[in-house]
Design a protein around this motif. Structure first.
Motif, PDB file in Angstrom:
ATOM      1  N   ARG A  57       2.108   0.155 -41.339  1.00  0.00           N
ATOM      2  CA  ARG A  57       2.652   1.520 -41.087  1.00  0.00           C
ATOM      3  C   ARG A  57       2.761   2.235 -42.345  1.00  0.00           C
ATOM      4  O   ARG A  57       2.649   3.330 -42.758  1.00  0.00           O
ATOM      5  CB  ARG A  57       3.689   1.450 -40.040  1.00  0.00           C
ATOM      6  N   TRP A  58       3.430   1.310 -43.428  1.00  0.00           N
ATOM      7  CA  TRP A  58       4.000   1.820 -44.717  1.00  0.00           C
ATOM      8  C   TRP A  58       2.428   2.215 -45.464  1.00  0.00           C
ATOM      9  O   TRP A  58       2.497   3.400 -46.067  1.00  0.00           O
ATOM     10  CB  TRP A  58       4.638   0.808 -45.303  1.00  0.00           C
ATOM     11  N   ILE A  59       1.672   1.438 -45.550  1.00  0.00           N
ATOM     12  CA  ILE A  59       0.482   1.761 -46.242  1.00  0.00           C
ATOM     13  C   ILE A  59      -0.365   2.614 -45.725  1.00  0.00           C
ATOM     14  O   ILE A  59      -0.760   3.515 -46.576  1.00  0.00           O
ATOM     15  CB  ILE A  59      -0.403   0.208 -46.347  1.00  0.00           C
ATOM     16  N   ASN A  60      -0.421   2.811 -44.375  1.00  0.00           N
ATOM     17  CA  ASN A  60      -1.562   3.549 -43.953  1.00  0.00           C
ATOM     18  C   ASN A  60      -0.978   4.895 -43.479  1.00  0.00           C
ATOM     19  O   ASN A  60      -1.496   6.209 -43.155  1.00  0.00           O
ATOM     20  CB  ASN A  60      -2.341   3.137 -42.511  1.00  0.00           C
ATOM     21  N   TYR A  61       0.465   5.084 -43.413  1.00  0.00           N
ATOM     22  CA  TYR A  61       1.234   6.396 -43.077  1.00  0.00           C
ATOM     23  C   TYR A  61       2.120   6.903 -43.677  1.00  0.00           C
ATOM     24  O   TYR A  61       2.428   7.982 -44.204  1.00  0.00           O
ATOM     25  CB  TYR A  61       1.207   6.245 -41.496  1.00  0.00           C
ATOM     26  N   LEU A  62       3.228   6.014 -44.007  1.00  0.00           N
ATOM     27  CA  LEU A  62       4.491   6.557 -44.502  1.00  0.00           C
ATOM     28  C   LEU A  62       4.511   6.435 -46.047  1.00  0.00           C
ATOM     29  O   LEU A  62       5.583   7.172 -46.424  1.00  0.00           O
ATOM     30  CB  LEU A  62       5.771   5.411 -43.950  1.00  0.00           C
ATOM     31  N   ARG A  63       3.721   5.826 -46.782  1.00  0.00           N
ATOM     32  CA  ARG A  63       3.804   5.756 -48.346  1.00  0.00           C
ATOM     33  C   ARG A  63       3.694   7.288 -48.853  1.00  0.00           C
ATOM     34  O   ARG A  63       3.046   8.284 -48.336  1.00  0.00           O
ATOM     35  CB  ARG A  63       2.371   5.171 -48.831  1.00  0.00           C
ATOM     36  N   PRO A  64       4.656   7.571 -49.696  1.00  0.00           N
ATOM     37  CA  PRO A  64       4.613   9.089 -50.143  1.00  0.00           C
ATOM     38  C   PRO A  64       3.540   9.500 -50.774  1.00  0.00           C
ATOM     39  O   PRO A  64       3.153  10.852 -50.837  1.00  0.00           O
ATOM     40  CB  PRO A  64       5.945   8.918 -51.196  1.00  0.00           C
ATOM     41  N   ASP A  65       2.876   8.618 -51.625  1.00  0.00           N
ATOM     42  CA  ASP A  65       1.381   8.974 -52.308  1.00  0.00           C
ATOM     43  C   ASP A  65       0.425   9.296 -51.426  1.00  0.00           C
ATOM     44  O   ASP A  65      -0.772   9.420 -51.889  1.00  0.00           O
ATOM     45  CB  ASP A  65       1.268   8.061 -53.572  1.00  0.00           C
ATOM     46  N   ILE A  66       0.583   9.007 -50.285  1.00  0.00           N
ATOM     47  CA  ILE A  66      -0.578   9.255 -49.451  1.00  0.00           C
ATOM     48  C   ILE A  66      -1.333  10.544 -49.278  1.00  0.00           C
ATOM     49  O   ILE A  66      -0.344  11.608 -49.024  1.00  0.00           O
ATOM     50  CB  ILE A  66      -0.252   8.525 -48.019  1.00  0.00           C
ATOM     51  N   LYS A  67      -2.546  10.705 -49.243  1.00  0.00           N
ATOM     52  CA  LYS A  67      -3.177  12.146 -49.171  1.00  0.00           C
ATOM     53  C   LYS A  67      -3.433  12.460 -47.759  1.00  0.00           C
ATOM     54  O   LYS A  67      -4.085  11.712 -46.975  1.00  0.00           O
ATOM     55  CB  LYS A  67      -4.448  12.006 -50.116  1.00  0.00           C
ATOM     56  N   ARG A  68      -2.930  13.602 -47.382  1.00  0.00           N
ATOM     57  CA  ARG A  68      -3.424  14.055 -45.981  1.00  0.00           C
ATOM     58  C   ARG A  68      -4.670  15.097 -45.962  1.00  0.00           C
ATOM     59  O   ARG A  68      -5.009  15.556 -47.120  1.00  0.00           O
ATOM     60  CB  ARG A  68      -2.153  14.716 -45.261  1.00  0.00           C
ATOM     61  N   GLY A  69      -5.124  15.386 -44.955  1.00  0.00           N
ATOM     62  CA  GLY A  69      -6.072  16.410 -44.825  1.00  0.00           C
ATOM     63  C   GLY A  69      -7.565  15.831 -44.795  1.00  0.00           C
ATOM     64  O   GLY A  69      -7.897  14.594 -44.984  1.00  0.00           O
ATOM     65  N   ALA A  94     -11.420   2.195 -51.191  1.00  0.00           N
ATOM     66  CA  ALA A  94     -10.148   2.872 -51.139  1.00  0.00           C
ATOM     67  C   ALA A  94      -9.380   2.856 -52.442  1.00  0.00           C
ATOM     68  O   ALA A  94      -8.754   4.051 -52.969  1.00  0.00           O
ATOM     69  CB  ALA A  94      -9.116   2.360 -50.157  1.00  0.00           C
ATOM     70  N   SER A  95      -9.560   1.823 -53.344  1.00  0.00           N
ATOM     71  CA  SER A  95      -9.073   1.691 -54.658  1.00  0.00           C
ATOM     72  C   SER A  95      -9.508   2.684 -55.794  1.00  0.00           C
ATOM     73  O   SER A  95      -8.764   3.067 -56.626  1.00  0.00           O
ATOM     74  CB  SER A  95      -9.157   0.602 -55.165  1.00  0.00           C
ATOM     75  N   GLN A  96     -10.671   3.275 -55.478  1.00  0.00           N
ATOM     76  CA  GLN A  96     -11.366   4.410 -56.276  1.00  0.00           C
ATOM     77  C   GLN A  96     -10.842   5.716 -55.838  1.00  0.00           C
ATOM     78  O   GLN A  96     -11.290   6.883 -56.407  1.00  0.00           O
ATOM     79  CB  GLN A  96     -12.729   4.144 -56.117  1.00  0.00           C
ATOM     80  N   LEU A  97     -10.346   5.870 -54.590  1.00  0.00           N
ATOM     81  CA  LEU A  97      -9.925   7.133 -54.296  1.00  0.00           C
ATOM     82  C   LEU A  97      -8.335   7.364 -54.074  1.00  0.00           C
ATOM     83  O   LEU A  97      -7.934   6.782 -52.821  1.00  0.00           O
ATOM     84  CB  LEU A  97     -10.531   7.453 -52.603  1.00  0.00           C
ATOM     85  N   PRO A  98      -7.723   8.016 -55.037  1.00  0.00           N
ATOM     86  CA  PRO A  98      -6.307   7.974 -54.934  1.00  0.00           C
ATOM     87  C   PRO A  98      -5.558   8.566 -53.690  1.00  0.00           C
ATOM     88  O   PRO A  98      -6.318   9.872 -53.371  1.00  0.00           O
ATOM     89  CB  PRO A  98      -5.852   8.614 -56.214  1.00  0.00           C
ATOM     90  N   GLY A  99      -4.570   7.848 -52.851  1.00  0.00           N
ATOM     91  CA  GLY A  99      -4.187   8.563 -51.881  1.00  0.00           C
ATOM     92  C   GLY A  99      -4.848   8.306 -50.488  1.00  0.00           C
ATOM     93  O   GLY A  99      -4.214   8.633 -49.560  1.00  0.00           O
ATOM     94  N   ARG A 100      -5.882   7.783 -50.707  1.00  0.00           N
ATOM     95  CA  ARG A 100      -6.705   7.392 -49.510  1.00  0.00           C
ATOM     96  C   ARG A 100      -6.435   5.805 -49.114  1.00  0.00           C
ATOM     97  O   ARG A 100      -6.481   5.099 -50.043  1.00  0.00           O
ATOM     98  CB  ARG A 100      -8.138   7.717 -49.468  1.00  0.00           C
ATOM     99  N   THR A 101      -6.442   5.559 -47.745  1.00  0.00           N
ATOM    100  CA  THR A 101      -6.307   4.335 -47.623  1.00  0.00           C
ATOM    101  C   THR A 101      -7.737   3.539 -46.896  1.00  0.00           C
ATOM    102  O   THR A 101      -8.496   4.461 -46.708  1.00  0.00           O
ATOM    103  CB  THR A 101      -5.093   4.185 -46.286  1.00  0.00           C
ATOM    104  N   ASP A 102      -7.600   2.397 -47.126  1.00  0.00           N
ATOM    105  CA  ASP A 102      -8.840   1.506 -46.528  1.00  0.00           C
ATOM    106  C   ASP A 102      -9.244   2.065 -45.028  1.00  0.00           C
ATOM    107  O   ASP A 102     -10.318   2.228 -44.638  1.00  0.00           O
ATOM    108  CB  ASP A 102      -8.570   0.186 -46.607  1.00  0.00           C
ATOM    109  N   ASN A 103      -7.971   2.121 -44.104  1.00  0.00           N
ATOM    110  CA  ASN A 103      -8.189   2.463 -42.806  1.00  0.00           C
ATOM    111  C   ASN A 103      -8.938   3.939 -42.727  1.00  0.00           C
ATOM    112  O   ASN A 103      -9.708   3.861 -41.878  1.00  0.00           O
ATOM    113  CB  ASN A 103      -6.904   2.249 -42.136  1.00  0.00           C
TER     114      ASN A 103
END
Length: 296
Positions: A57-69, A94-103
């Motif tokens: 939940r933290w990694i895929n949704y709540l992390r503050p640096d997550i990029k939306r849209g 995902a490690s090459q795309l800041p703010g994006r998760t593997d999921n």
DNA sequence: AAGTTGCTCAACCGCATAGGG
DNA sequence: CCCCTATGCGGTTGAGCAACT
């Protein structure tokens, strides 16, 4: 006996969608204390969840640096490029795309990019062009020979000489697609006698091809003469009229591929020039089918 | 309006792996 | 080394929603 799942020790732990309250508890705790131990975190944060669920939940949704849209075109291009070299290594991509998760990338790939590549005629696994339609058509036409005129069974050497590329193309095509429901409209064709046997043969053909045992099957198959038919093409996709326009005389795909829709594997842009065998009823049938795919 | 179908994506499951004892 | 456990990863599922019939 494998290792039990990390959350199996308590069936009381909550599963399913997170509530805003749970999100807040998790966010507050991690922002104050970090997440040094996911296993210990739920108890300390007052959550009735397993550590694994909290981590996700933290990694895929709540992390503050997550990029939306939506993904930008640049991001999409990068994903395609990285996937071509890394394969399904979503975490590395995902490690090459800041703010994006593997999921997120995995979902984006499976719901958008994969389909886009298929429609563009590119195999999303290999990143190479999928079998060319002409190649496929030619292969199927060759394969249909033994079913047209049994005496042509003597031509099995010809079948054997179909080059590996053509066979591989068809094999790839067949393997990439669900087994189609075979035609049931043949009663109205001039080749009614071909109806059930034809379906069975075609189904068996596809199955054999899938099992890569095609050659063995070709050499074993034996069919009754089909004297009234010019080719399997006509019986499957329409009768040949006076030999001028070989347009299907029915809606050839009414009963075909109903339960197992084929994906759009090949380039299908409407403005694409038709090839030289457009008049072939077989081609026309496939054209109809692919046109119908465009409308999906 | 109701039922069906298809799509999206958050979340789960189970295996792989890292790393500490 | 070997064992055990926590974490990471990729595949899969299913709830919710929209579009279609």
């Amino acid at each position: 006996m494998g290792r039990p799942p990390c959350c199996s020790e308590s069936s009381d732990l909550k599963k399913g969608p997170w509530t805003p309250e749970e999100d807040e508890l998790l966010s507050d705790y991690i922002q104050k204390h970090g997440h040094e131990s996911w296993r210990a975190l739920p108890n300390r944060a007052g959550l009735n969840r397993c550590g694994k669920s909290c981590r996700l939940r933290w990694i895929n949704y709540l992390r503050p640096d997550i990029k939306r849209g939506n993904f930008s075109q640049d991001e999409e291009n990068l994903i395609v490029h990285l996937h071509s070299t890394l394969g399904n290594k979503w975490s590395r991509i995902a490690s090459q795309l800041p703010g994006r998760t593997d999921n997120e990338i995995k979902n984006f790939w499976n719901t958008h990019v994969r389909k886009k590549l298929l429609k563009a005629g590119i195999d999303p696994k290999t990143h190479k062009p999928v079998p060319n339609f002409d190649f496929l058509l030619e292969t199927i036409s060759q394969i249909s020979l033994p079913f047209k005129v049994p005496t042509l069974m003597t031509m099995s050497p010809l079948i054997k000489n179909i080059n590996d590329q053509l066979l591989n193309n068809l094999l790839q095509f067949v393997n990439m697609t669900p087994l189609p429901k075979l035609p049931t409209f043949l009663d109205s064709s001039p080749c009614g006698s071909f109806n059930q046997p034809g379906e069975l043969v075609m189904e068996e053909m596809v199955n054999q091809y899938r099992s890569q045992d095609w050659m063995e099957y070709v050499n074993k198959v034996d069919l009754e003469p089909r004297s009234e038919c010019d080719s399997i093409d006509a019986s499957l996709f329409g009768s040949y009229g006076d030999g001028i326009e070989m347009i299907p005389d029915h809606e050839p795909f009414d009963n075909l591929f109903i339960d197992n829709q084929l994906p759009g594997l090949l380039p299908m842009s409407p403005e694409e020039p038709k090839n030289s065998i457009e008049s072939n009823a077989f081609q026309a049938g496939f054209d109809d089918y692919y046109d119908s795919l465009l409308k999906i």
